[in-house]
Design a protein around this motif. Structure first.
Motif, PDB file in Angstrom:
ATOM      1  N   SER A 244       0.719  -1.260   0.104  1.00  0.00           N
ATOM      2  CA  SER A 244       0.030   0.091  -0.168  1.00  0.00           C
ATOM      3  C   SER A 244       0.909   1.081   0.046  1.00  0.00           C
ATOM      4  CB  SER A 244      -0.890  -0.152   1.279  1.00  0.00           C
ATOM      5  OG  SER A 244      -1.833  -1.203   1.204  1.00  0.00           O
ATOM      6  N   ALA A 245       2.029   1.350   0.705  1.00  0.00           N
ATOM      7  CA  ALA A 245       2.998   2.435   0.943  1.00  0.00           C
ATOM      8  C   ALA A 245       3.643   2.533  -0.568  1.00  0.00           C
ATOM      9  CB  ALA A 245       3.927   2.093   1.988  1.00  0.00           C
ATOM     10  N   MET A 246       3.948   1.479  -1.200  1.00  0.00           N
ATOM     11  CA  MET A 246       4.641   1.458  -2.604  1.00  0.00           C
ATOM     12  C   MET A 246       3.599   2.097  -3.608  1.00  0.00           C
ATOM     13  SD  MET A 246       7.591   1.470  -2.017  1.00  0.00           S
ATOM     14  CE  MET A 246       8.122   1.532  -3.461  1.00  0.00           C
ATOM     15  N   ARG A 247       2.445   1.710  -3.430  1.00  0.00           N
ATOM     16  CA  ARG A 247       1.189   2.276  -4.579  1.00  0.00           C
ATOM     17  C   ARG A 247       1.519   3.765  -4.677  1.00  0.00           C
ATOM     18  NH1 ARG A 247      -4.061   1.243  -2.903  1.00  0.00           N
ATOM     19  NH2 ARG A 247      -4.636   2.172  -5.105  1.00  0.00           N
ATOM     20  N   ARG A 248       1.774   4.438  -3.611  1.00  0.00           N
ATOM     21  CA  ARG A 248       2.014   5.857  -3.657  1.00  0.00           C
ATOM     22  C   ARG A 248       2.942   6.390  -4.588  1.00  0.00           C
ATOM     23  NH1 ARG A 248       0.327   7.915   2.507  1.00  0.00           N
ATOM     24  NH2 ARG A 248      -1.227   6.639   2.731  1.00  0.00           N
ATOM     25  N   ASP A 280      -5.714  -2.049  -8.772  1.00  0.00           N
ATOM     26  CA  ASP A 280      -5.439  -0.557  -9.250  1.00  0.00           C
ATOM     27  C   ASP A 280      -3.850  -0.447  -9.542  1.00  0.00           C
ATOM     28  OD1 ASP A 280      -6.895   1.827  -9.122  1.00  0.00           O
ATOM     29  OD2 ASP A 280      -5.045   2.471  -7.865  1.00  0.00           O
ATOM     30  N   SER A 281      -3.049  -1.303  -9.081  1.00  0.00           N
ATOM     31  CA  SER A 281      -1.568  -1.180  -9.355  1.00  0.00           C
ATOM     32  C   SER A 281      -1.472  -1.639 -10.792  1.00  0.00           C
ATOM     33  CB  SER A 281      -0.447  -1.890  -8.220  1.00  0.00           C
ATOM     34  OG  SER A 281      -0.588  -1.285  -6.957  1.00  0.00           O
ATOM     35  N   ALA A 291      -5.476  -7.228 -14.081  1.00  0.00           N
ATOM     36  CA  ALA A 291      -6.536  -6.204 -12.899  1.00  0.00           C
ATOM     37  C   ALA A 291      -7.769  -6.991 -12.765  1.00  0.00           C
ATOM     38  CB  ALA A 291      -6.570  -4.823 -13.161  1.00  0.00           C
ATOM     39  N   LEU A 292      -8.286  -7.227 -14.007  1.00  0.00           N
ATOM     40  CA  LEU A 292      -9.830  -7.522 -14.192  1.00  0.00           C
ATOM     41  C   LEU A 292      -9.768  -8.952 -13.500  1.00  0.00           C
ATOM     42  CD1 LEU A 292     -12.787  -7.088 -14.992  1.00  0.00           C
ATOM     43  CD2 LEU A 292     -12.085  -8.054 -17.243  1.00  0.00           C
TER      44      LEU A 292
END
Length: 760
Positions: A244-248, A280-281, A291-292
């Motif tokens: 989650s942090a790396m998604r930013r 999302d990533s 993703a789908l």
């Protein structure tokens, strides 16, 4: 020593050695920088430089920085051997603890009592190795005179001793209630040992770093915690927080950790949350099919009563056709669910708002005006702070409001930009800046659009959201086209990475439209027509018909007109006008009316162009309004209505010049010349002439904020603030901040008077 005193010493030392005296100021400055102005270190450096016969010129500055550390390390080693017992252990302890170290902690780490440590510190200070930091007398603090001195001492510590020292330093700081991140910095330097307490401390530090908006530091702590390693029961949570942090900041890195977390989670509510983040990533990396698959698997595992997660998953899945318009295999069954998921009642949950935004995105693409109300209810002002996992959905709400010329979208985007800055989210910042640049572009504020787009392009280069290039690149290219910078626009479109011809899949229609616009202005009309038609095919594959998003029909019509195919051109222009009337937003309708009027036969041009001016007059789309005024003026000139044409040209010229739209300025001036009309020039001055960015700076400066405070609040540099203030002073005719405050008070009184008169 000061830079000037250091220069004198260096020149003197070179002269003593018989070497040519340094005259190059940059070389002398580099020597001062490399030693911090410490006279003993300066002498050691100059001795090394003269021994190596280094010529004292700017070209040899790299050798200053190469020789400096080695020379200083030799000198420090010599000093340490000559100093009293206890100095070396204390110096090593302070090298471990870092500058500003508490002398008590350093003494304990070095195995010295307080008196021994105090004496050793005095000896080290006398030897110009340490200096006393201004601090509480009861808790003296010390540091090294230069980072290179600390590095020389630290490098003498063996890896095993370094591990033990940092482990002890972490314990000392923890026991003294130091900030958790200060403790964690030492734990990063220790070797993994399966210690649960180390994992807990690093995990706590990671959350602290994330709270202050530093996801990169968060990731550093969590990666080290994983290496410790944690208990098996904690690994999933650590991976999820790390991903989650790396998604930013880095979607590609996020995928690595979230994929492992997704596999560990299995069928669970937490597993669904992980799947949302992972998908999302993947989508940001243009891996929409993967993703789908992740989202569909999660949807099958979600409990029917968990409406919040169902909203979020459905929003994510419904976004796929908007990103992959050329994939009918991904589109058909997904699009059939849009109607099923429409809710007449607004949902107050964030998931419901995400779903509203995505459905609004679908409606915007097809040109259904219901999109606007849906987006407004999802993005209304009392929406709580947006979590970082929802921007890909919210962006479709922004798109709907931008396309409808709704002014409230800018406040929402400003809040998104501010939050992305606070959270340190590069990816969220890229998205918010991209759509804010689009909003500025559609309003005709080219300078603001260019500033946001340029910043977003920089953030894209530092992260990995390849998908954003397909929207951001065309926005910046359109700004550059409006400014007359065609070569820069071409380079920007190449930056998107879309080949020519473009592939049939993916979000290509923005790039294709801008490519067509650019090719037409470059005189490559046939190629421009082909690109416009390709944009139409790509947009149609997404179900797209809304000219507020992709006005490919009018662009193709202009190309056809240049090729002498006027009947086909008018058919396309009329078709776009019909669609624009249904969507009814002023900018798109004004453009469609303007181009239909320009291409019409006989006297029909004046009526259509007059309507374009009327529709745009009170809209925020000022540059499109100026274009309508200019074309209406040209039609009036052709019909012999010279005085009214002059007024149209004059008003259009004021707007075009204020927005630095060079091609439009030239077009208007050519029309004036053709009509034999001398333009009435109006000085672009007063508060109404300020750009939105200038107005924000003006408001803050008038309220008494300093340049630095303004820069921090607006997330710009102090230099940018200075430039805006200079423009403000010139436009409003003042020379000081005090005058700005007085002007602000006068304006407020005038507005109150006007409001009272209107009320009466």
């Amino acid at each position: 020593m000061s830079a000037e005193a250091s220069a004198s010493l260096i020149i003197s030392e070179f002269a003593k050695s018989g070497s040519p005296e340094p005259e190059d100021e940059d070389f002398l400055a580099a020597c001062w920088s490399a030693t911090g102005g410490n006279p003993l270190l300066l002498k050691e450096l100059t001795e090394a430089l003269t021994t190596e016969h280094v010529e004292p010129t700017a070209a040899h500055i790299p050798q200053v920085y190469a020789l400096g550390p080695r020379a200083i390390a030799r000198r420090v080693a010599l000093w340490m051997r000559r100093l009293p017992q206890g100095c070396a252990p204390l110096a090593r302890a302070i090298a471990v603890l870092g500058d500003g170290a508490d002398l008590g902690h350093a003494a304990e780490l070095a195995g010295l009592d307080r008196d021994e440590a105090m004496q050793a510190a005095k000896s080290l200070e006398h030897a110009h190795i340490l200096y006393a930091v201004a601090s509480d007398e009861m808790k003296p603090q010390v540091g090294f005179v230069h980072p290179l001195v600390r590095a020389a001492v630290y490098e003498e510590i063996t890896p095993a001793d370094s591990h033990r020292a940092h482990k002890t330093a972490a314990r000392l700081l923890r026991d003294s209630d130091a900030e958790v991140e200060k403790v964690a910095l030492h734990l990063l330097r220790t070797l993994p040992s399966g210690d649960a307490a180390t994992v807990t401390m690093l995990w706590s530090a990671a959350r602290s770093a994330l709270a202050r908006g530093s996801p990169e530091t968060t990731a550093k702590y969590l990666r080290r915690a994983l290496a410790e390693p944690p208990l098996a029961a904690d690994r999933l949570d650590l991976l999820f927080e790390l991903g989650s942090a790396m998604r930013r900041v880095d979607s590609a890195a996020a995928v690595q950790y979230l994929t492992e977390a997704n596999e560990l989670a299995g069928p669970s509510r937490q597993g669904v949350k992980i799947a949302l983040a992972l998908g999302d990533s993947l989508l940001a990396l243009r891996r929409s099919e993967e993703a789908l698959a992740v989202w569909r698997q999660a949807l099958a595992r979600t409990a029917p009563e968990d409406t919040e997660l169902l909203y979020r998953l459905n929003a994510a899945i419904l976004s796929i056709p908007l990103y992959e318009p050329g994939r009918p295999d991904l589109r058909q069954d997904i699009l059939s669910r849009v109607a099923e998921l429409r809710s007449p009642k607004p949902s107050e949950s964030m998931g419901g708002r995400y779903l509203d935004c995505v459905i609004a995105g679908h409606d915007t693409v097809i040109g259904d005006p219901r999109a606007v109300v849906r987006a407004q209810r999802a993005l209304h002002e009392d929406t709580p702070a947006r979590p970082s996992d929802g921007q890909s959905s919210l962006s479709f709400g922004w798109l709907a409001l931008i396309s409808a010329d709704r002014k409230e979208v800018l406040a929402n985007l400003d809040a998104a930009v501010e939050q992305a800055h606070r959270q340190g989210s590069v990816n969220d910042l890229t998205g918010a800046l991209t759509y804010r640049a689009m909003a500025w572009l559609y309003r005709g504020n080219l300078e603001e659009a260019a500033a946001d787009a340029s910043e977003a392009m920089h953030t894209v280069e530092t992260s990995s959201p390849g998908l954003q290039r397909l929207v951001l690149g065309p926005v910046q290219a359109e700004v550059e086209i409006e400014q007359g910078a065609l070569s820069r626009a071409q380079a920007t479109l190449e930056w998107t990475g879309v080949p020519d011809p473009a592939p049939l899949t993916g979000l290509m229609y923005y790039v294709l439209y801008s490519r067509s616009h650019l090719l037409r202005l470059q005189g490559r009309t046939t190629e421009a027509l082909n690109a416009a038609l390709a944009a139409g095919r790509s947009f149609s594959a997404a179900g797209g018909d809304n000219p507020a998003l992709v006005p490919w029909r009018s662009e193709a019509a202009l190309c056809l007109h240049l090729l002498g195919r006027d009947e086909e051109a008018r058919a396309l222009a009329d078709a776009e006008l019909k669609l624009a009337r249904y969507w009814s937003a002023p900018r798109a309708l004004g453009r469609a009316l303007r181009i239909a009027g320009t291409l019409s036969e006989g006297d029909a041009d004046v009526g259509l162009l007059r309507e374009a001016v009327t529709r745009l007059e009170r809209s925020p789309a000022r540059l499109e309004y100026a274009k309508a005024l200019a074309d209406y003026g040209a039609a009036l000139r052709r019909h012999g209505v010279r005085n009214q044409a002059r007024t149209m040209f004059s008003d259009a010229l004021d707007i075009a010049e204020a927005r630095h739209a060079a091609p439009l300025v030239q077009q208007i001036q050519d029309e004036l010349h053709a009509a034999g009309i001398r333009p009435r020039r109006h000085a672009v001055t007063g508060l109404h002439s300020l750009t939105p960015s200038e107005h924000r700076v003006y408001d803050l400066a008038a309220a008494g904020r300093t340049n630095r405070e303004i820069a921090q609040q607006l997330f710009v540099t102090a230099k940018t603030v200075e430039a805006h203030l200079s423009n403000v002073y010139r436009k409003v005719g003042v020379t000081s901040r005090r005058q700005l405050s007085g002007l602000s008070e006068q304006t407020e009184q005038t507005e109150q008077t006007d409001a009272t008169e209107e009320a009466e």
